[in-house]
Design an enzyme around this catalytic site. Structure first.
Site, mmCIF file in Angstrom:
data_model
loop_
_atom_site.group_PDB
_atom_site.id
_atom_site.type_symbol
_atom_site.label_atom_id
_atom_site.label_comp_id
_atom_site.label_asym_id
_atom_site.label_seq_id
_atom_site.Cartn_x
_atom_site.Cartn_y
_atom_site.Cartn_z
ATOM 1 N N GLU A 178 7.767 1.166 4.906
ATOM 2 C CA GLU A 178 7.264 0.122 5.793
ATOM 3 C C GLU A 178 7.501 -1.215 5.107
ATOM 4 O O GLU A 178 7.291 -1.347 3.895
ATOM 5 C CB GLU A 178 5.759 0.333 6.029
ATOM 6 C CG GLU A 178 5.106 -0.714 6.924
ATOM 7 C CD GLU A 178 3.606 -0.471 7.137
ATOM 8 O OE1 GLU A 178 2.995 0.278 6.357
ATOM 9 O OE2 GLU A 178 3.067 -1.039 8.107
ATOM 10 N N HIS A 193 0.832 -1.207 0.000
ATOM 11 C CA HIS A 193 0.000 0.000 0.000
ATOM 12 C C HIS A 193 0.862 1.251 0.000
ATOM 13 O O HIS A 193 2.046 1.211 0.310
ATOM 14 C CB HIS A 193 -0.971 0.037 1.188
ATOM 15 C CG HIS A 193 -0.312 0.054 2.539
ATOM 16 N ND1 HIS A 193 0.020 -1.091 3.232
ATOM 17 C CD2 HIS A 193 0.080 1.078 3.332
ATOM 18 C CE1 HIS A 193 0.568 -0.769 4.387
ATOM 19 N NE2 HIS A 193 0.638 0.542 4.487
ATOM 20 N N HIS A 216 3.919 7.135 3.678
ATOM 21 C CA HIS A 216 4.862 6.026 3.502
ATOM 22 C C HIS A 216 4.407 5.093 2.390
ATOM 23 O O HIS A 216 3.260 5.122 1.961
ATOM 24 C CB HIS A 216 5.078 5.237 4.805
ATOM 25 C CG HIS A 216 3.873 4.533 5.340
ATOM 26 N ND1 HIS A 216 3.016 5.091 6.264
ATOM 27 C CD2 HIS A 216 3.378 3.286 5.107
ATOM 28 C CE1 HIS A 216 2.064 4.221 6.569
ATOM 29 N NE2 HIS A 216 2.249 3.115 5.877
HETATM 30 CO CO CO Z 1 1.240 1.286 6.276
#
Ligand code: CO
Length: 134
Positions: A130, A7, A79
Site C-alpha cells: 500500500e 504500518h 500488507h
Molecule cells: Co493499510
C-alpha cells in the site's frame, strides 16, 4: 521515492485475542477496536515508537479481507504501507516501470483519510504493498 513505513497490516481471526497478545504479551500501546464500515474492516491500532501495526478483522458481508482469512484461518501478514509525498507521481513512475496498480489505478481515501493505492503482490516479492500520501 518511498519514505517511512506507515504500518504493517495483519489479518487476525480474533481481534480481542490479537489485542491481548500485543498489549499483554508484547507490552505495546494498543487502541480499542475501531469499525471502519466503508473499508469492511474492524481495526486495532498498535502504536509503536516508529510505526504502527494494524490488526484487521472482517466487518460486514463484502469485506475485502474475508477471502484472505478464509485462506489463512489463523491469520497472517496482509500488507505493508509505505509513505510517499506525491501518490500520482509515484503511481506514474511505477506504471512506467511495468508495475501493476490494483483497481482502476485511481487513489482511494484510506483508513487514515489519506489517498492510498495498492500494488500487485506478484510485482513485489509476494507482498501486497500500500502507498499512502502523507
Ligand atoms: Co493499510
Amino acid at each position: 521515492m518511498i519514505g517511512n513505513l506507515n504500518h504493517v497490516a495483519i489479518v487476525v481471526p480474533d481481534l480481542e485475542e490479537g489485542a491481548r497478545t500485543y498489549r499483554g504479551t508484547l507490552g505495546a500501546n494498543v487502541s480499542d477496536p475501531i469499525d471502519l464500515p466503508e473499508h469492511g474492516v474492524t481495526t486495532v491500532f498498535v502504536n509503536l515508537p516508529n510505526t504502527k501495526i494494524e490488526l484487521l478483522h472482517p466487518l460486514g458481508e463484502n469485506s475485502p479481507i474475508a477471502g484472505f482469512l478464509a485462506k489463512n484461518p489463523s491469520g497472517g501478514m496482509h500488507h505493508v504501507c509505505y509513505e510517499v509525498d506525491d501518490i500520482i507521481a509515484a503511481r506514474d513512475r511505477l506504471e512506467a516501470d511495468g508495475m501493476r496498480v490494483l483497481g482502476d489505478g485511481e487513489p482511494k481515501i484510506g483508513a487514515h483519510n489519506k489517498p492510498v493505492l495498492f500494488l500487485h503482490p506478484k510485482d513485489f516479492m509476494g507482498t501486497l504493498v500500500e502507498l499512502e500520501q502523507v
